[in-house]
Motif scaffolding. Structure first.
Motif, PDB file in Angstrom:
ATOM      1  N   ILE A 370       0.840  -1.201   0.000  1.00  0.00           N
ATOM      2  CA  ILE A 370       0.000   0.000   0.000  1.00  0.00           C
ATOM      3  C   ILE A 370       0.879   1.257   0.000  1.00  0.00           C
ATOM      4  O   ILE A 370       0.632   2.231  -0.726  1.00  0.00           O
ATOM      5  CB  ILE A 370      -0.950   0.009   1.219  1.00  0.00           C
ATOM      6  N   THR A 371       1.930   1.230   0.814  1.00  0.00           N
ATOM      7  CA  THR A 371       2.846   2.369   0.891  1.00  0.00           C
ATOM      8  C   THR A 371       3.468   2.645  -0.471  1.00  0.00           C
ATOM      9  O   THR A 371       3.551   3.805  -0.913  1.00  0.00           O
ATOM     10  CB  THR A 371       3.950   2.098   1.936  1.00  0.00           C
ATOM     11  N   GLU A 372       3.904   1.584  -1.162  1.00  0.00           N
ATOM     12  CA  GLU A 372       4.507   1.737  -2.489  1.00  0.00           C
ATOM     13  C   GLU A 372       3.494   2.243  -3.505  1.00  0.00           C
ATOM     14  O   GLU A 372       3.794   3.117  -4.333  1.00  0.00           O
ATOM     15  CB  GLU A 372       5.093   0.396  -2.953  1.00  0.00           C
ATOM     16  N   ILE A 373       2.279   1.694  -3.448  1.00  0.00           N
ATOM     17  CA  ILE A 373       1.244   2.110  -4.399  1.00  0.00           C
ATOM     18  C   ILE A 373       0.914   3.589  -4.216  1.00  0.00           C
ATOM     19  O   ILE A 373       0.772   4.345  -5.196  1.00  0.00           O
ATOM     20  CB  ILE A 373      -0.027   1.246  -4.250  1.00  0.00           C
ATOM     21  N   ILE A 374       0.795   4.000  -2.950  1.00  0.00           N
ATOM     22  CA  ILE A 374       0.487   5.417  -2.668  1.00  0.00           C
ATOM     23  C   ILE A 374       1.579   6.320  -3.248  1.00  0.00           C
ATOM     24  O   ILE A 374       1.287   7.345  -3.871  1.00  0.00           O
ATOM     25  CB  ILE A 374       0.327   5.636  -1.153  1.00  0.00           C
ATOM     26  N   LYS A 375       2.842   5.911  -3.079  1.00  0.00           N
ATOM     27  CA  LYS A 375       3.953   6.694  -3.638  1.00  0.00           C
ATOM     28  C   LYS A 375       3.822   6.827  -5.145  1.00  0.00           C
ATOM     29  O   LYS A 375       3.936   7.908  -5.718  1.00  0.00           O
ATOM     30  CB  LYS A 375       5.291   6.008  -3.314  1.00  0.00           C
ATOM     31  N   GLU A 376       3.543   5.692  -5.787  1.00  0.00           N
ATOM     32  CA  GLU A 376       3.525   5.680  -7.252  1.00  0.00           C
ATOM     33  C   GLU A 376       2.317   6.423  -7.822  1.00  0.00           C
ATOM     34  O   GLU A 376       2.445   7.192  -8.778  1.00  0.00           O
ATOM     35  CB  GLU A 376       3.576   4.243  -7.771  1.00  0.00           C
ATOM     36  N   VAL A 377       1.122   6.180  -7.249  1.00  0.00           N
ATOM     37  CA  VAL A 377      -0.066   6.831  -7.816  1.00  0.00           C
ATOM     38  C   VAL A 377      -0.074   8.328  -7.494  1.00  0.00           C
ATOM     39  O   VAL A 377      -0.596   9.143  -8.264  1.00  0.00           O
ATOM     40  CB  VAL A 377      -1.375   6.167  -7.332  1.00  0.00           C
ATOM     41  N   THR A 378       0.531   8.686  -6.328  1.00  0.00           N
ATOM     42  CA  THR A 378       0.626  10.104  -5.985  1.00  0.00           C
ATOM     43  C   THR A 378       1.585  10.802  -6.933  1.00  0.00           C
ATOM     44  O   THR A 378       1.316  11.907  -7.440  1.00  0.00           O
ATOM     45  CB  THR A 378       1.090  10.282  -4.520  1.00  0.00           C
ATOM     46  N   MET A 417       6.798  -6.376  -5.555  1.00  0.00           N
ATOM     47  CA  MET A 417       5.811  -6.961  -4.657  1.00  0.00           C
ATOM     48  C   MET A 417       4.433  -6.345  -4.876  1.00  0.00           C
ATOM     49  O   MET A 417       3.411  -7.034  -4.791  1.00  0.00           O
ATOM     50  CB  MET A 417       6.250  -6.805  -3.200  1.00  0.00           C
ATOM     51  N   ALA A 418       4.386  -5.058  -5.153  1.00  0.00           N
ATOM     52  CA  ALA A 418       3.102  -4.412  -5.436  1.00  0.00           C
ATOM     53  C   ALA A 418       2.479  -5.001  -6.690  1.00  0.00           C
ATOM     54  O   ALA A 418       1.270  -5.284  -6.734  1.00  0.00           O
ATOM     55  CB  ALA A 418       3.302  -2.900  -5.604  1.00  0.00           C
ATOM     56  N   ARG A 419       3.313  -5.207  -7.708  1.00  0.00           N
ATOM     57  CA  ARG A 419       2.825  -5.824  -8.958  1.00  0.00           C
ATOM     58  C   ARG A 419       2.281  -7.218  -8.696  1.00  0.00           C
ATOM     59  O   ARG A 419       1.214  -7.599  -9.180  1.00  0.00           O
ATOM     60  CB  ARG A 419       3.969  -5.897  -9.981  1.00  0.00           C
ATOM     61  N   ALA A 420       3.024  -7.994  -7.906  1.00  0.00           N
ATOM     62  CA  ALA A 420       2.624  -9.380  -7.628  1.00  0.00           C
ATOM     63  C   ALA A 420       1.335  -9.422  -6.810  1.00  0.00           C
ATOM     64  O   ALA A 420       0.461 -10.266  -7.062  1.00  0.00           O
ATOM     65  CB  ALA A 420       3.748 -10.097  -6.883  1.00  0.00           C
ATOM     66  N   THR A 421       1.206  -8.523  -5.833  1.00  0.00           N
ATOM     67  CA  THR A 421       0.030  -8.535  -4.951  1.00  0.00           C
ATOM     68  C   THR A 421      -1.230  -8.132  -5.712  1.00  0.00           C
ATOM     69  O   THR A 421      -2.266  -8.793  -5.605  1.00  0.00           O
ATOM     70  CB  THR A 421       0.261  -7.610  -3.741  1.00  0.00           C
ATOM     71  N   ILE A 422      -1.142  -7.057  -6.479  1.00  0.00           N
ATOM     72  CA  ILE A 422      -2.284  -6.642  -7.292  1.00  0.00           C
ATOM     73  C   ILE A 422      -2.567  -7.705  -8.361  1.00  0.00           C
ATOM     74  O   ILE A 422      -3.723  -8.014  -8.669  1.00  0.00           O
ATOM     75  CB  ILE A 422      -2.016  -5.267  -7.944  1.00  0.00           C
ATOM     76  N   GLY A 423      -1.505  -8.319  -8.861  1.00  0.00           N
ATOM     77  CA  GLY A 423      -1.665  -9.374  -9.871  1.00  0.00           C
ATOM     78  C   GLY A 423      -2.450 -10.552  -9.348  1.00  0.00           C
ATOM     79  O   GLY A 423      -3.228 -11.181 -10.079  1.00  0.00           O
ATOM     80  N   SER A 424      -2.276 -10.868  -8.056  1.00  0.00           N
ATOM     81  CA  SER A 424      -2.995 -12.016  -7.488  1.00  0.00           C
ATOM     82  C   SER A 424      -4.496 -11.748  -7.438  1.00  0.00           C
ATOM     83  O   SER A 424      -5.311 -12.669  -7.568  1.00  0.00           O
ATOM     84  CB  SER A 424      -2.467 -12.342  -6.091  1.00  0.00           C
ATOM     85  N   ILE A 425      -4.891 -10.487  -7.265  1.00  0.00           N
ATOM     86  CA  ILE A 425      -6.325 -10.148  -7.225  1.00  0.00           C
ATOM     87  C   ILE A 425      -6.917 -10.242  -8.626  1.00  0.00           C
ATOM     88  O   ILE A 425      -8.017 -10.776  -8.821  1.00  0.00           O
ATOM     89  CB  ILE A 425      -6.525  -8.750  -6.613  1.00  0.00           C
ATOM     90  N   TYR A 426      -6.174  -9.770  -9.619  1.00  0.00           N
ATOM     91  CA  TYR A 426      -6.626  -9.930 -10.998  1.00  0.00           C
ATOM     92  C   TYR A 426      -6.710 -11.412 -11.373  1.00  0.00           C
ATOM     93  O   TYR A 426      -7.594 -11.824 -12.140  1.00  0.00           O
ATOM     94  CB  TYR A 426      -5.692  -9.195 -11.959  1.00  0.00           C
ATOM     95  N   ALA A 427      -5.785 -12.212 -10.816  1.00  0.00           N
ATOM     96  CA  ALA A 427      -5.824 -13.660 -11.094  1.00  0.00           C
ATOM     97  C   ALA A 427      -7.118 -14.269 -10.559  1.00  0.00           C
ATOM     98  O   ALA A 427      -7.714 -15.144 -11.196  1.00  0.00           O
ATOM     99  CB  ALA A 427      -4.614 -14.343 -10.459  1.00  0.00           C
ATOM    100  N   MET A 428      -7.564 -13.808  -9.384  1.00  0.00           N
ATOM    101  CA  MET A 428      -8.816 -14.321  -8.817  1.00  0.00           C
ATOM    102  C   MET A 428      -9.997 -14.025  -9.750  1.00  0.00           C
ATOM    103  O   MET A 428     -10.877 -14.868  -9.961  1.00  0.00           O
ATOM    104  CB  MET A 428      -9.063 -13.709  -7.438  1.00  0.00           C
TER     105      MET A 428
END
Length: 861
Positions: A370-378, A417-428
């Protein structure tokens, strides 16, 4: 004619047969060392006598070579010891196969706790309608995990299965061939398995065992409780972790998750294909052969040549089967209707998914993501989070997390890790599109300690452009502090408008996972179990107050120290203060092969779990309700035990003892699982990095079993010392829950053998620490016998005790070899005189010894 007592059936059909077939096995020439099979019984005799005379493992091994070998050199000694290991590993396999073959003879398949027995009891008491209503909603969910507590490769599991069949009919020629094959088949894996390898190994159980036993139970209930009516409840559904469990396993990727889901689908379609071909041989009349041929063709195409454009869906398959059913009834006098209904039931149970693939990740990983995503999207100016998010209070952050709505794709993110974590939700989402919603609809958060942990996951799901997501978010509470606040954490979520709206879409049902393994590692045996019991009570009451049905998912291992032991008895001991509409639990390692490894044992143990739920609902037992005075006793016992265990854990020699005197570090060398054996990458051993399996397993290899009893004796002695022992006796008499805890602790004590490591008592560094463990063992044993009134441990479980004793006897030479090699390693390290080649030989000896020792403990659940 009345059946013989269970112990007599065990002695006749297990012990006697083992003695016969083992004598054959010992004469088979499958290695290059002459007379290994002749020498092993002699070595066993030297071990028994040596430990009785208080000799060390080193003395025992050296005495053996002096007595039965003519001045062997070190290489010859080591070669023979490795051959002994090879033989003993296979003796354990032989015993496993004999126990499997005798299962239906030793266990009463229609006796206490089985469906037939419960149905008859319900009918006698006029409770059939109550039983029927209960079974309309009650479910049992075993979830297979790849946690490495079983060391058999697939080839060996196949031999066990074939031996089982041959032993059932006393086919001596086949048995001899299989034993010879067993002698030549490798146990040791040269490379660690991938998560996909682990999935393939467990899918074998789905295809060959659960597919048949689950449907058989369902058919029985439909025909005998519901009189053939359609039953709108699957009753037993399966969970699956290999390929989805990312917690601490960097090798589980989105690609692996999708690959495992695809394999689960093709596996269930393959089983349907086999059944359709059987139906084809029977339904040979009218226009139905053409319809069945078409289904056969479509299944074949979707198994071997799957296409994205395929119109063959679960709905179309069900519709075709339903049409064939109507035709059988209307036009063909219901000929072979029962066979067709059996397949229809299987399709209802297993869909196109077979087992639900759970996704799991650690809350700390989520926070970092979440911390990484916030950095990137901000930085990208997307405006999903306010620029000052990190500076806000936790309450303000939670409000923002619960309202997030966006479409962030894995390829938009730079952090791996952010890519992998979000990727797992898309996989679902993808799995649900291809295998159905049941294919992957649960996201589990390990180490969950706050509502924010859940909302971080909730926000990530909502970031994936998934409107009204069809998945459940499941927090896993593991440590004692987390268990104590679990109800407060969940109440924060229940009163969060956005999360509550999500629960409403999910039928106002919330699944909560509770970790027995890490709970015991953190808080000791009594406190972990009592802490989970109290957490369940608090969560049940609070959830009911909010109109939410809570479902508990127990992270249980094989041995009592990891929540195992007499599992069915544990669930039967829970009273009305704990929600029990579903029993969900992890099943792993040797528990899979021992409790669910054959169709017979799988059906029996699933029925026992169903029976625990039915019994709780139908047959009131006052000993399931813990009285207030007994609760006070239980709490005080748990508190004393917790402090005792915590002080022990804080001892300066605790981690050094595990690191240098046990097999802990050798788990990483055994290539038994895809997951690293500890969390973190630090070379320094930290308690928080220890995984429950190698932690508990290392104590088991030492035959000390600390997590299954430490602190129990001290807690009970506190009552004895102040003249209040009668309070413990009253608790034991009044509470099935407490009796079950002590019964399971007795199993841990029964499997302990301190004579093996008594040489450590004289160790200048670790002697006093060994004494602490040994004294607690003796104290706990004395007081458990005093509380129970038994003359010996497990007196009320003669068959279980007999099985343990035989297995422990088989592996005693193996344990002796392991301790001999460990002592050689310790001596080299202390003197600093390390010969690299010799050192590696002894390390290999310790590692190889892990296999048989763990496999011999398969009756721990």
């Amino acid at each position: 004619m009345a059946r013989e007592p269970k112990i007599e059936r065990f002695n006749q059909d297990v012990l006697s047969k083992y003695q016969i077939y083992n004598s054959i096995f010992m004469t088979l020439p499958f290695d290059k060392v002459t007379n290994t099979g002749v020498l092993l019984p002699l070595f066993k005799e030297v071990c028994d006598k040596g430990f009785a005379e208080k000799q060390t493992p080193t003395q025992i091994v050296e005495n053996f070579f002096e007595l039965y070998q003519h001045n062997p050199n070190d290489e010859e000694k080591n070669t023979l010891l490795f051959r002994f290991i090879q033989y003993i590993e296979r003796q354990v396999v032989l015993f496993d196969a004999i126990e499997d073959a005798a299962f239906t003879k030793v266990n009463n398949m229609v006796g206490r706790g089985t469906l037939r027995s419960l149905k008859e009891e319900a009918a006698e008491k006029g409770l059939m309608s109550t039983m029927k209503e209960f079974l309309k909603t009650f479910k049992v969910r075993p979830t297979l995990t790849a946690h490495p507590t079983q060391f058999y490769p697939g080839t060996v599991l196949g031999i066990i299965r074939d031996l089982d069949k041959a032993i059932r009919v006393d086919d001596l020629l086949t048995i001899k061939r299989l034993l010879a094959q067993l002698g030549k088949t490798a146990f040791f894996k040269k490379e660690k398995p991938t998560p996909y390898d682990e999935a393939i190994s467990l899918i074998w159980y789905l295809e060959n065992v659960f597919y048949h036993s689950v449907s058989s139970i369902y058919n029985y209930i439909q025909q005998n409780v519901f009189d053939g009516e359609t039953l709108d409840n699957d009753i037993i559904n399966l969970g699956f972790w290999p390929g989805g469990d990312r917690d601490g396993n960097p090798f589980v990727t989105t690609e692996i998750t999708l690959k495992v889901a695809e394999k689960l689908k093709t596996s269930i379609l393959s089983n349907y294909y086999k059944d359709i071909r059987k139906l084809k041989r029977k339904i040979t009349f009218g226009e139905l052969p053409e319809k069945i041929n078409d289904l056969e063709h479509q299944l074949y195409q979707n198994i071997y040549y799957p296409s994205k454009d395929s119109v063959f869906t679960l709905a179309s398959f069900e519709a075709e089967l339903a049409a064939i059913r109507v035709a059988l009834i209307d036009e063909h006098n219901s000929l072979y209707l029962k066979d067709l209904d059996g397949l229809i039931n299987k399709v209802n149970l297993f869909g196109f998914h077979f087992g639900t693939l759970d996704i799991r990740q650690d809350s700390r990983v989520h926070h970092n993501v979440i911390t990484e995503i916030i950095k990137e999207v901000t930085a990208a100016g997307l405006g999903i989070f306010p620029d000052n998010y990190e500076e806000l209070s936790e309450d303000e952050q939670m409000k923002i997390l619960s309202k997030v709505s966006a479409s962030v794709k894995p390829e938009d993110l730079k952090d791996d890790m952010a890519r992998a974590t979000i990727g797992s939700i898309y996989a679902m989402k993808k799995i649900q599109a291809e295998n159905g919603e049941r294919g992957a609809n649960r996201y589990i958060i390990s180490n969950n300690g706050s509502a924010k942990n859940v909302l971080e996951t909730f926000s990530m799901v909502n970031m994936c452009g998934w409107e009204n997501p069809t998945l459940d978010i499941i927090p896993l509470f593991e440590t004692v502090p987390d268990l104590e606040v679990a109800d407060k954490v969940m109440e924060q979520l229940y009163t969060n408008p956005q999360y509550l709206a999500h629960l409403k879409r999910r039928g106002m049902k919330q699944t909560i996972m509770l970790g027995f393994s890490d709970g015991t590692k953190d808080g000791g045996y009594l406190m972990a179990n009592w802490g989970i019991f109290k957490a369940k009570e608090a969560l049940t009451e609070m959830s009911r107050n909010h109109g939410i049905k809570v479902v508990f998912f127990d992270g249980r291992g094989g041995p009592p120290a990891r929540g195992g032991g007499k599992t069915n008895q544990f669930y039967a001991s829970l009273g009305p203060t704990i929600e029990d509409e579903e029993i969900q639990m992890t099943v792993q390692g040797q528990t899979i092969s021992s409790n669910f490894g054959t169709i017979d044992s799988c059906q029996y143990n699933l029925e026992q779990l169903l029976g625990a739920g039915i019994s709780n609902e139908l047959f009131t037992n006052p000993t399931k309700i813990i009285k207030e005075e007994n609760r006070e006793t239980m709490q005080e016992l748990a508190d004393i035990s917790y402090k005792t265990y915590s002080d022990f854990k804080a001892h300066e020699k605790f981690l050094p003892y595990l690191e240098r005197m046990s097999t802990l570090k050798f788990y990483a060398k055994a290539n038994i699982g895809s997951r690293p054996s500890k969390r973190g990458s630090s070379s320094e051993l930290k308690f928080g990095d220890l995984r429950a399996i190698p932690f508990v397993g290392s104590w088991s290899q030492l035959k000390q079993n600390v997590p299954g009893f430490f602190g129990v004796g001290t807690a009970i002695k506190a009552f004895e010392d102040k003249g209040e022992f009668d309070k413990v006796l009253t608790l034991y008499k009044d509470s099935i829950f407490f009796r079950t805890l002590l019964d399971n602790s007795m199993m841990s004590l029964t499997k302990s053998f301190f004579e093996l490591t008594a040489y450590m008592q004289k160790d200048p560094e670790f002697g006093p620490f060994w004494d602490i463990i040994h004294k607690e063992y003796l104290l706990t044993k004395r007081l458990l016998l005093k509380v129970s009134g038994f003359d010996e441990l497990m007196e009320n479980e003669p068959v279980g005790k007999a099985s343990i004793q035989i297995r422990e006897s088989i592996v005693l030479p193996l344990l002796t070899i392991q301790q001999y090699a460990l002592k050689k390693i310790q001596d080299m390290q202390r003197t600093g005189e390390i010969d690299k080649d010799t050192f590696e030989v002894y390390e290999k000896m310790v590692t190889r010894s892990l296999f048989g020792n763990i496999n011999a403990s398969r009756n721990s659940a």
